[in-house]
Design a protein around this motif. Structure first.
Motif, mmCIF file in Angstrom:
data_model
loop_
_atom_site.group_PDB
_atom_site.id
_atom_site.type_symbol
_atom_site.label_atom_id
_atom_site.label_comp_id
_atom_site.label_asym_id
_atom_site.label_seq_id
_atom_site.Cartn_x
_atom_site.Cartn_y
_atom_site.Cartn_z
ATOM 1 N N ASN A 136 0.823 -1.220 0.000
ATOM 2 C CA ASN A 136 0.000 0.000 0.000
ATOM 3 C C ASN A 136 0.854 1.266 0.000
ATOM 4 O O ASN A 136 0.557 2.238 0.709
ATOM 5 C CB ASN A 136 -0.966 0.008 1.191
ATOM 6 C CG ASN A 136 -1.973 -1.118 1.130
ATOM 7 O OD1 ASN A 136 -2.570 -1.359 0.084
ATOM 8 N ND2 ASN A 136 -2.152 -1.819 2.233
ATOM 9 N N LEU A 137 1.911 1.248 -0.799
ATOM 10 C CA LEU A 137 2.805 2.393 -0.922
ATOM 11 C C LEU A 137 2.675 2.995 -2.314
ATOM 12 O O LEU A 137 2.561 2.263 -3.310
ATOM 13 C CB LEU A 137 4.257 1.982 -0.670
ATOM 14 C CG LEU A 137 4.587 1.520 0.746
ATOM 15 C CD1 LEU A 137 5.990 0.918 0.791
ATOM 16 C CD2 LEU A 137 4.479 2.689 1.736
ATOM 17 N N ARG A 138 2.705 4.311 -2.364
ATOM 18 C CA ARG A 138 2.552 5.030 -3.625
ATOM 19 C C ARG A 138 3.798 5.854 -3.916
ATOM 20 O O ARG A 138 4.386 6.451 -3.017
ATOM 21 C CB ARG A 138 1.349 5.974 -3.555
ATOM 22 C CG ARG A 138 0.028 5.284 -3.262
ATOM 23 C CD ARG A 138 -1.056 6.317 -3.081
ATOM 24 N NE ARG A 138 -2.361 5.707 -2.926
ATOM 25 C CZ ARG A 138 -3.497 6.389 -2.802
ATOM 26 N NH1 ARG A 138 -3.462 7.716 -2.794
ATOM 27 N NH2 ARG A 138 -4.656 5.769 -2.676
ATOM 28 N N ASP A 139 4.160 5.910 -5.180
ATOM 29 C CA ASP A 139 5.296 6.728 -5.586
ATOM 30 C C ASP A 139 4.951 8.200 -5.435
ATOM 31 O O ASP A 139 3.844 8.627 -5.777
ATOM 32 C CB ASP A 139 5.651 6.408 -7.038
ATOM 33 C CG ASP A 139 6.817 7.233 -7.542
ATOM 34 O OD1 ASP A 139 7.797 7.360 -6.801
ATOM 35 O OD2 ASP A 139 6.736 7.749 -8.664
ATOM 36 N N ILE A 140 5.870 8.986 -4.908
ATOM 37 C CA ILE A 140 5.664 10.422 -4.769
ATOM 38 C C ILE A 140 6.355 11.111 -5.939
ATOM 39 O O ILE A 140 7.559 10.958 -6.141
ATOM 40 C CB ILE A 140 6.228 10.952 -3.433
ATOM 41 C CG1 ILE A 140 5.595 10.190 -2.257
ATOM 42 C CG2 ILE A 140 5.964 12.447 -3.312
ATOM 43 C CD1 ILE A 140 6.135 10.626 -0.901
ATOM 44 N N HIS A 141 5.594 11.867 -6.677
ATOM 45 C CA HIS A 141 6.127 12.569 -7.846
ATOM 46 C C HIS A 141 7.255 13.508 -7.427
ATOM 47 O O HIS A 141 7.198 14.149 -6.390
ATOM 48 C CB HIS A 141 5.019 13.369 -8.529
ATOM 49 C CG HIS A 141 5.468 14.166 -9.700
ATOM 50 N ND1 HIS A 141 5.952 13.579 -10.851
ATOM 51 C CD2 HIS A 141 5.524 15.497 -9.907
ATOM 52 C CE1 HIS A 141 6.267 14.512 -11.713
ATOM 53 N NE2 HIS A 141 6.019 15.688 -11.168
ATOM 54 N N CYS A 142 8.302 13.579 -8.243
ATOM 55 C CA CYS A 142 9.470 14.395 -7.901
ATOM 56 C C CYS A 142 9.528 15.658 -8.746
ATOM 57 O O CYS A 142 9.023 15.713 -9.865
ATOM 58 C CB CYS A 142 10.757 13.590 -8.093
ATOM 59 S SG CYS A 142 11.041 13.051 -9.801
ATOM 60 N N LEU A 143 10.151 16.686 -8.176
ATOM 61 C CA LEU A 143 10.437 17.924 -8.878
ATOM 62 C C LEU A 143 11.908 17.916 -9.272
ATOM 63 O O LEU A 143 12.758 17.465 -8.517
ATOM 64 C CB LEU A 143 10.144 19.130 -7.985
ATOM 65 C CG LEU A 143 8.721 19.217 -7.431
ATOM 66 C CD1 LEU A 143 8.591 20.418 -6.489
ATOM 67 C CD2 LEU A 143 7.701 19.325 -8.554
#
Length: 317
Positions: A136-143
């Motif tokens: 239940n882990l989601r990738d966090i979009h990067c800047l």
């Protein structure tokens, strides 16, 4: 405000890079993980191994879980890392806690996260996605530049991959909805320094050096933008290609700083003027100005929408 940072190999950036670091985690050259934090945090180490450090963080009356993670670099052994991640997720005493995981996973999620070299095995990428989904882990979009690793070879043999990232549970995202991941520079390493912060004012310029250039899609709506391209098209920029790119990006950044500063304030002021003219007895006499204001507001609103779409977290699994 807090920041969590990850750097593989070693930290060798300028001294001011570490001034505001609250936590940092990196792989040392001789092997092993290290976790460092400042006093405002109350850290409880729960478990650790050559591939992870798991801890509970108490800060500002909030309690959450952070795991620094290192995926096995040997492809046929990386399933052991996914098994470890699954075991960590299944620990009953911590399942109720918001969870953040960050580090070098030594795997990519999609083909787009790699440039150069042979194609990544579809089964390898699928196994990584399934591991995150099962936990239940989601990738966090990067800047910033999404590629966090480079083999530093010659141009024809160079490879870029996004091996380092932060992922989180939905519960963690709920308590820190404004948290952003910034991929910074290669500070003496073949991996980028990556940072996640809940500071909404951070723009990725963590050091005192020149800020990273990012092309903004909203620029193309400006009438004078094509004129800026003439600086490149007319061949008048000095130096070799890297020097020309540096000069041209500086020109664009300077133009954008002037043109797009205080966007919300500009839109608000234009709305006020439009409202005044529309309700004025002289509205008929100011029709051309009203039409001009409406057109300008529409353009600014569209640019604002483009601005946030470009930064939207659209990479959730």
């Amino acid at each position: 405000m807090w920041q969590v940072m990850w750097l593989e190999d070693r930290i060798s950036g300028p001294d001011d890079l570490l001034v505001n670091v609250i936590m940092s985690l990196w792989i040392q050259r001789k092997g092993g993980l290290a976790l460092i934090w400042n006093d405002p945090f109350d850290i409880t180490i729960c478990s650790y191994s050559v591939g992870h450090i798991d801890c509970i963080i108490t800060h500002d009356h909030r309690v959450w879980r952070f795991t620094g993670f290192y995926g096995n670099p040997i492809p046929h052994l990386i399933q052991q890392s996914w098994d470890l991640l699954h075991r960590l997720a299944q620990m009953r005493e911590f399942q109720h806690l918001p969870w953040l995981v960050g580090g070098d996973f030594n795997e990519i999620l999609y083909e787009e996260e790699k440039i150069g070299g042979s194609m990544r095995s579809l089964s390898q990428m699928s196994a990584f996605r399934e591991a995150l989904n099962s936990c239940n882990l989601r990738d966090i979009h990067c800047l910033g530049d999404q590629f966090t690793w480079c083999n530093r070879r010659q141009q024809q043999d160079i490879i870029f991959e996004r091996l380092d990232r932060f992922v989180c549970s939905s519960e963690w995202q709920l308590i820190y909805p404004s948290a952003d991941v910034h991929n910074l520079d290669f500070y003496g390493s073949d991996h980028r320094l990556i940072m996640i912060s809940n500071n909404p004012h951070l723009d990725g310029r963590f050091s005192k050096g020149p800020r990273r250039f990012t092309f903004e899609h909203k620029w193309m709506l400006e009438e004078d933008f094509p004129l800026l391209l003439e600086h490149w098209n007319n061949g008048g920029l000095p130096g070799d290609l890297p020097a020309k790119l540096s000069t041209f990006s500086g020109i664009l950044n300077s133009w954008a700083d002037t043109r797009f500063s205080h966007m919300a304030r500009k839109i608000s002021n234009l709305h006020k003027e439009l409202s005044y003219l529309q309700h004025s007895r002289l509205a008929k006499d100011n029709y051309s100005r009203i039409a001009s204001l409406e057109k300008e507001i529409e353009k600014l609103v569209v640019q604002e929408e483009i601005h946030w779409k470009q930064r939207a977290r659209s990479n959730w699994l």
